[in-house]
Motif scaffolding. Structure first.
Motif, PDB file in Angstrom:
ATOM      1  N   VAL A 468    -102.972   1.773   8.484  1.00 18.09           N
ATOM      2  CA  VAL A 468    -102.597   1.473   9.765  1.00 18.09           C
ATOM      3  C   VAL A 468    -103.602  -0.321   9.914  1.00 18.09           C
ATOM      4  O   VAL A 468    -104.689  -0.009   8.915  1.00 18.09           O
ATOM      5  CB  VAL A 468    -103.123   2.038  10.568  1.00 18.09           C
ATOM      6  N   ASP A 469    -103.470  -0.730  10.343  1.00 12.88           N
ATOM      7  CA  ASP A 469    -103.950  -1.607  10.624  1.00 12.88           C
ATOM      8  C   ASP A 469    -105.617  -1.245  11.536  1.00 12.88           C
ATOM      9  O   ASP A 469    -105.772  -0.694  12.123  1.00 12.88           O
ATOM     10  CB  ASP A 469    -103.587  -3.157  11.830  1.00 12.88           C
ATOM     11  N   PHE A 470    -107.176  -1.556  10.677  1.00 13.72           N
ATOM     12  CA  PHE A 470    -107.660  -1.935  11.092  1.00 13.72           C
ATOM     13  C   PHE A 470    -108.112  -1.631  12.061  1.00 13.72           C
ATOM     14  O   PHE A 470    -109.029  -1.208  12.933  1.00 13.72           O
ATOM     15  CB  PHE A 470    -109.555  -2.310  10.546  1.00 13.72           C
ATOM     16  N   MET A 471    -107.540  -2.730  13.246  1.00 15.27           N
ATOM     17  CA  MET A 471    -108.047  -3.212  14.594  1.00 15.27           C
ATOM     18  C   MET A 471    -106.529  -2.445  15.633  1.00 15.27           C
ATOM     19  O   MET A 471    -107.531  -2.034  16.257  1.00 15.27           O
ATOM     20  CB  MET A 471    -108.466  -4.524  14.673  1.00 15.27           C
ATOM     21  N   SER A 472    -106.230  -2.145  15.531  1.00 17.80           N
ATOM     22  CA  SER A 472    -105.096  -1.778  16.128  1.00 17.80           C
ATOM     23  C   SER A 472    -104.773  -0.750  16.687  1.00 17.80           C
ATOM     24  O   SER A 472    -104.126  -0.478  16.966  1.00 17.80           O
ATOM     25  CB  SER A 472    -103.359  -3.526  16.142  1.00 17.80           C
ATOM     26  N   GLY A 473    -104.569  -0.294  14.574  1.00 19.37           N
ATOM     27  CA  GLY A 473    -104.197   0.747  14.396  1.00 19.37           C
ATOM     28  C   GLY A 473    -102.352   1.147  14.567  1.00 19.37           C
ATOM     29  O   GLY A 473    -102.062   2.647  13.916  1.00 19.37           O
ATOM     30  N   SER A 474    -101.898  -0.229  14.345  1.00 20.34           N
ATOM     31  CA  SER A 474    -100.570   0.489  14.319  1.00 20.34           C
ATOM     32  C   SER A 474    -100.395   0.108  12.696  1.00 20.34           C
ATOM     33  O   SER A 474    -100.520   0.007  11.557  1.00 20.34           O
ATOM     34  CB  SER A 474     -99.722  -1.356  14.698  1.00 20.34           C
ATOM     35  N   ALA A 475     -99.712   1.310  12.617  1.00 13.67           N
ATOM     36  CA  ALA A 475     -98.859   1.764  11.126  1.00 13.67           C
ATOM     37  C   ALA A 475     -98.580   0.390  10.289  1.00 13.67           C
ATOM     38  O   ALA A 475     -97.195  -0.636  11.493  1.00 13.67           O
ATOM     39  CB  ALA A 475     -97.794   2.569  11.483  1.00 13.67           C
ATOM     40  N   MET A 476     -98.909  -0.048   9.341  1.00 13.28           N
ATOM     41  CA  MET A 476     -97.866  -1.502   8.583  1.00 13.28           C
ATOM     42  C   MET A 476     -96.450  -0.831   7.904  1.00 13.28           C
ATOM     43  O   MET A 476     -96.916  -0.898   7.007  1.00 13.28           O
ATOM     44  CB  MET A 476     -98.862  -1.617   7.377  1.00 13.28           C
ATOM     45  N   ASP A 477     -96.145  -0.814   8.968  1.00 14.26           N
ATOM     46  CA  ASP A 477     -94.812  -0.550   8.647  1.00 14.26           C
ATOM     47  C   ASP A 477     -94.248  -2.202   8.520  1.00 14.26           C
ATOM     48  O   ASP A 477     -94.368  -3.136   8.472  1.00 14.26           O
ATOM     49  CB  ASP A 477     -94.013   0.143   9.581  1.00 14.26           C
ATOM     50  N   PHE A 478     -92.204  -1.751   8.306  1.00 14.43           N
ATOM     51  CA  PHE A 478     -91.734  -2.954   8.073  1.00 14.43           C
ATOM     52  C   PHE A 478     -91.697  -4.029   9.617  1.00 14.43           C
ATOM     53  O   PHE A 478     -91.826  -4.943   9.611  1.00 14.43           O
ATOM     54  CB  PHE A 478     -90.136  -2.442   8.306  1.00 14.43           C
ATOM     55  N   THR A 479     -91.804  -3.023  10.376  1.00  8.63           N
ATOM     56  CA  THR A 479     -91.341  -3.885  12.042  1.00  8.63           C
ATOM     57  C   THR A 479     -93.382  -4.756  11.677  1.00  8.63           C
ATOM     58  O   THR A 479     -93.328  -6.003  12.460  1.00  8.63           O
ATOM     59  CB  THR A 479     -91.549  -2.823  12.978  1.00  8.63           C
ATOM     60  N   PHE A 480     -94.343  -4.377  10.929  1.00  7.89           N
ATOM     61  CA  PHE A 480     -95.397  -4.065  11.731  1.00  7.89           C
ATOM     62  C   PHE A 480     -95.560  -6.025  10.685  1.00  7.89           C
ATOM     63  O   PHE A 480     -96.033  -7.173  11.342  1.00  7.89           O
ATOM     64  CB  PHE A 480     -97.117  -3.732  11.288  1.00  7.89           C
ATOM     65  N   TYR A 481     -95.238  -5.541   9.545  1.00  9.08           N
ATOM     66  CA  TYR A 481     -95.264  -6.902   8.216  1.00  9.08           C
ATOM     67  C   TYR A 481     -93.984  -7.928   8.308  1.00  9.08           C
ATOM     68  O   TYR A 481     -94.290  -8.804   8.339  1.00  9.08           O
ATOM     69  CB  TYR A 481     -94.157  -5.791   7.122  1.00  9.08           C
ATOM     70  N   ASN A 482     -92.722  -7.634   9.121  1.00  5.77           N
ATOM     71  CA  ASN A 482     -92.623  -8.348   9.749  1.00  5.77           C
ATOM     72  C   ASN A 482     -93.463  -9.519  11.608  1.00  5.77           C
ATOM     73  O   ASN A 482     -92.760 -10.561  11.373  1.00  5.77           O
ATOM     74  CB  ASN A 482     -90.768  -8.289  10.550  1.00  5.77           C
ATOM     75  N   ASP A 483     -93.103  -8.884  11.753  1.00  3.08           N
ATOM     76  CA  ASP A 483     -94.575  -9.441  12.979  1.00  3.08           C
ATOM     77  C   ASP A 483     -95.786  -9.749  12.873  1.00  3.08           C
ATOM     78  O   ASP A 483     -96.274 -10.601  13.652  1.00  3.08           O
ATOM     79  CB  ASP A 483     -94.055  -8.582  14.118  1.00  3.08           C
ATOM     80  N   ASN A 484     -96.776  -9.404  11.465  1.00  3.89           N
ATOM     81  CA  ASN A 484     -97.723 -10.458  11.401  1.00  3.89           C
ATOM     82  C   ASN A 484     -97.879 -10.376   9.787  1.00  3.89           C
ATOM     83  O   ASN A 484     -97.829  -9.532   9.663  1.00  3.89           O
ATOM     84  CB  ASN A 484     -98.277  -8.832  11.954  1.00  3.89           C
ATOM     85  N   PRO A 485     -98.382 -11.662   9.966  1.00  2.00           N
ATOM     86  CA  PRO A 485     -99.044 -11.971   8.869  1.00  2.00           C
ATOM     87  C   PRO A 485     -99.776 -11.255   7.904  1.00  2.00           C
ATOM     88  O   PRO A 485    -101.326 -11.028   8.106  1.00  2.00           O
ATOM     89  CB  PRO A 485     -99.861 -13.267   9.011  1.00  2.00           C
ATOM     90  N   VAL A 486     -99.752 -10.461   7.167  1.00  2.00           N
ATOM     91  CA  VAL A 486    -100.363  -9.530   6.696  1.00  2.00           C
ATOM     92  C   VAL A 486     -99.848  -9.792   4.656  1.00  2.00           C
ATOM     93  O   VAL A 486     -99.711 -10.772   4.311  1.00  2.00           O
ATOM     94  CB  VAL A 486     -99.552  -8.314   6.312  1.00  2.00           C
ATOM     95  N   SER A 518    -104.215 -10.915   9.134  1.00  3.24           N
ATOM     96  CA  SER A 518    -104.378 -12.243   9.115  1.00  3.24           C
ATOM     97  C   SER A 518    -105.457 -11.778  10.246  1.00  3.24           C
ATOM     98  O   SER A 518    -106.946 -12.128  10.313  1.00  3.24           O
ATOM     99  CB  SER A 518    -103.666 -13.378   9.378  1.00  3.24           C
ATOM    100  N   ARG A 519    -104.910 -11.198  10.961  1.00  2.00           N
ATOM    101  CA  ARG A 519    -106.027 -11.191  12.969  1.00  2.00           C
ATOM    102  C   ARG A 519    -107.987 -10.440  12.181  1.00  2.00           C
ATOM    103  O   ARG A 519    -108.246 -10.718  12.057  1.00  2.00           O
ATOM    104  CB  ARG A 519    -105.684 -10.361  13.412  1.00  2.00           C
ATOM    105  N   THR A 520    -107.362  -9.612  11.412  1.00  2.00           N
ATOM    106  CA  THR A 520    -108.524  -8.371  11.090  1.00  2.00           C
ATOM    107  C   THR A 520    -109.648  -9.615   9.492  1.00  2.00           C
ATOM    108  O   THR A 520    -110.520  -8.855  10.153  1.00  2.00           O
ATOM    109  CB  THR A 520    -107.380  -6.859  10.716  1.00  2.00           C
ATOM    110  N   ASN A 521    -108.804  -9.699   9.795  1.00  2.00           N
ATOM    111  CA  ASN A 521    -109.034 -10.798   8.328  1.00  2.00           C
ATOM    112  C   ASN A 521    -110.185 -11.647   8.545  1.00  2.00           C
ATOM    113  O   ASN A 521    -111.328 -11.954   8.071  1.00  2.00           O
ATOM    114  CB  ASN A 521    -108.324 -10.878   6.616  1.00  2.00           C
ATOM    115  N   ARG A 522    -109.768 -12.374   9.553  1.00  2.00           N
ATOM    116  CA  ARG A 522    -110.673 -14.173   9.916  1.00  2.00           C
ATOM    117  C   ARG A 522    -111.669 -12.920  10.974  1.00  2.00           C
ATOM    118  O   ARG A 522    -113.170 -13.507  11.173  1.00  2.00           O
ATOM    119  CB  ARG A 522    -109.808 -14.137  11.490  1.00  2.00           C
ATOM    120  N   VAL A 523    -111.812 -11.190  11.515  1.00  2.00           N
ATOM    121  CA  VAL A 523    -113.066 -10.569  11.775  1.00  2.00           C
ATOM    122  C   VAL A 523    -114.216  -9.755  11.252  1.00  2.00           C
ATOM    123  O   VAL A 523    -115.469  -9.990  10.907  1.00  2.00           O
ATOM    124  CB  VAL A 523    -112.834  -9.722  12.707  1.00  2.00           C
ATOM    125  N   VAL A 524    -113.166  -9.813   9.542  1.00  2.00           N
ATOM    126  CA  VAL A 524    -113.999  -9.089   8.566  1.00  2.00           C
ATOM    127  C   VAL A 524    -114.583 -10.341   7.433  1.00  2.00           C
ATOM    128  O   VAL A 524    -115.753 -10.513   7.603  1.00  2.00           O
ATOM    129  CB  VAL A 524    -112.702  -8.939   7.466  1.00  2.00           C
TER     130      VAL A 524
END
Length: 607
Positions: A468-486, A518-524
């Motif tokens: 899951v995403d470090f910050m949001s806890g969202s499952a990194m599935d197809f929908t997450f991949y489509n909606d977020n730059p990963v 990319s959002r999480t990576n900017r924080v890291v």
């Protein structure tokens, strides 16, 4: 064994006459004519100087083997059935035919690619002047036969009538092989100046004997392949003689072969934009981005596997999909299996999505799509059964982590199709790819970039494990991949590792990488894990407990991460990744567990 070809010098005049009648044509897989005006003039100059312009290669048309759709040369309206097809020499012959045989203006281009039409003339005086370069004696003139300047307001040379050609002593090159026409022209020129004009009479006679006769008797070496030459040999020969051009694909040869039976394979695959009709490829990539990279040749290869499999099951020859097998594909088989194979590719894409492979960029082996789609086509509804799907997944991951699909694969395709279907049907013998697959644990250290299939495979398994995403806890599935730059980033950040002096081969290996938004990576950024963990929590992005839970889904020992213990974290994560790989392949990895793993990876830490 007798020769399958013959070679002899042939008068260019005879070849041009055959092109004009249609006896010599082009196979439909030949590309369009693209030579520019400058190259045409250089070719004419070579013929005038009796320089070689290279051998031509023809293929006898007819028989049971050679059945390609064919087309006339540009400028020809011949009615004859072809006797010969040109494999090598299309551009040279088209240039010569249009410039020296056709009566219409030659469609060509400038050196900058602008479309133009030209007639070609020989400046008689310059042709006979030994101090003049031959190419400078060749005039290229627009289709109105006038050279103009001052934006078209001034006519510098006018050759629009025969009398003006005579006056300026410019011979029209497109009549050079028409004996009545060139005799009439030379006699007309003598008459125009008067037969008493000895200087002109001698000039025309010298031009005829020194220039025209040389062109008219010019010969070229011609290699002619026998009409029983197999298609795969035609393909190989074409590739050998067209090393400077675009390679001929199997798809183009099959397209030309099917077209002989009035079937538009290209239209079936690519669609018809004018008619608003989508092709198979459009429909497939509309189903999944993963299918956008499937080529027409991939589709034909997979279809050949399916057709040969069912033929083999009914007592036919062994399953095979080498180039010669694809080229021998029957139109009847294509029509029979194409629709179900299209669905097979779609089902294969869905299966890969289940393995958490969402894009062509992250696809370990595009080549593995070929047997995978064929398998789903052959199995049909059975491929939806859990037991069957588990076996398919084991085979797939063995192919990825055994790194079995990186070279010439046609034999593996065939062996896997027969072995995997038999295994699914109850055979105790595993397919070759499963039986032979092996993953060396320290291979993890050498997986540094996504160019490796195994590297991409590890990332997919992390996602499949429930990352899951470090910050949001969202499952990194197809929908997450489509909606977020990963993308794939370092867990212990690169800048931090460099400052600490850690060896690059460790911190840059797949062991220290994971999919991150990319959002999480900017924080890291480049901070130590303890620092970026604290920052994420301080900014109220996530609670401490949730952060630990989220990070653990990436196969990370959170306690070691928070302590910035890179060596301990590295060993534990390597052990975790090896466990994922072992489970996916369905086989132990060198029995490495516990202290054995520590020893194996600990030995790499200081190197």
């Amino acid at each position: 064994m007798g020769s399958s070809f013959k070679s002899n010098d042939t008068a260019i005049s005879d070849i041009l006459a055959q092109i004009d009648s249609g006896a010599v044509q082009l196979p439909d897989f030949q590309r369009g004519w693209v030579w520019d005006d400058h190259r045409i003039k250089a070719l004419i100059a070579s013929i005038m100087n009796s320089y070689p312009v290279g051998a031509l290669m023809f293929l006898e048309y007819g028989g049971d083997t050679v059945r390609f759709r064919h087309r006339l040369f540009t400028g020809s309206d011949g009615m004859s059935k072809p006797e010969l097809l040109v494999l090598d020499g299309q551009q040279r012959l088209t240039s010569i035919y249009n410039a020296m045989f056709c009566q219409s203006a030659v469609p060509t281009r400038t050196e900058k690619g602008q479309d133009i039409e030209r007639y070609y003339y020989l400046d008689i005086n310059k042709c006979l002047d030994k101090n003049t370069d031959t190419v400078d004696a060749i005039l290229s003139i627009p289709s109105d036969k006038m050279l103009k300047s001052d934006f078209g307001r001034s006519i510098d040379l006018d050759l629009s009538t025969k009398d003006k050609e005579y006056l300026n002593l410019y011979f029209p090159l497109n009549i050079v092989f028409d004996t009545p026409a060139w005799l009439s022209w030379t006699n007309g020129c003598k008459q125009y100046f008067g037969y008493g004009n000895i200087e002109v009479m001698q000039l025309i006679d010298r031009f005829t004997s020194d220039i025209l006769v040389g062109i008219q008797t010019y010969k070229v070496p011609v290699i002619t392949l026998d009409k029983e030459t197999p298609k795969e040999a035609v393909c190989q020969v074409f590739e050998n003689v067209n090393t400077g051009g675009v390679s001929l694909t199997v798809f183009e040869l099959v397209t030309a072969s099917f077209a002989a039976d009035d079937y538009g394979l290209r239209e079936d695959w690519e669609g018809d934009k004018k008619a608003g009709k989508a092709g198979r490829h459009n429909r497939m990539e509309g189903e999944s981005e993963l299918l956008s990279g499937v080529t027409a040749t991939d589709f034909l290869t997979s279809l050949t596997l399916v057709a040969r499999y069912w033929g083999w099951k009914n007592g036919g020859p062994a399953v095979s999909c080498k180039k010669k097998d694809v080229l021998s594909l029957e139109l009847e088989d294509y029509k029979k299996y194409a629709d179900s194979l299209e669905n097979g590719f779609k089902q294969a894409a869905h299966f890969l999505g289940e393995q958490r492979i969402f894009s062509t960029r992250d696809l370990p082996y595009s080549t593995q799509f070929i047997p995978l789609a064929a398998l789903f086509t052959i199995l049909g509804a059975r491929a939806q059964d859990a037991i069957v799907r588990k076996k398919i997944a084991k085979w797939y991951w063995c192919g990825v982590f055994g790194e079995m699909y990186g070279g010439a694969n046609e034999t593996r395709y065939a062996n896997d199709i027969t072995g995997l279907t038999a295994w699914i049907d109850g055979s105790v013998e595993e397919p070759d790819t499963v039986a032979r697959a092996y993953f060396q644990p320290t291979r993890l250290i050498t997986l540094q970039t996504r160019q490796s299939a195994a590297y991409k495979g590890v990332m997919a398994l992390i996602l499949k494990n429930g990352a899951v995403d470090f910050m949001s806890g969202s499952a990194m599935d197809f929908t997450f991949y489509n909606d977020n730059p990963v993308d794939i980033h370092h867990i212990f950040p690169q800048d931090y590792c460099i400052k600490q002096g850690y060896p690059r081969k460790r911190w840059n290996s797949v062991v220290n990488k994971t999919p991150i938004s990319s959002r999480t990576n900017r924080v890291v950024k480049g901070a130590a894990p303890s620092v970026y963990a604290a920052k994420i929590e301080k900014d109220d992005h996530v609670s401490s407990d949730d952060f630990d839970t989220f990070m653990s889904t990436h196969i990370v020992d959170v306690a070691l991460l928070r302590a910035d213990d890179f060596d301990g974290y590295f060993i534990e994560r390597a052990k975790g990744l090896l466990g994922l790989i072992s489970d996916a392949m369905g086989k132990p990895i060198s029995n490495l567990d516990g202290d054995d793993v520590v020893e194996a990876f600990g030995a790499t830490l200081s190197k």
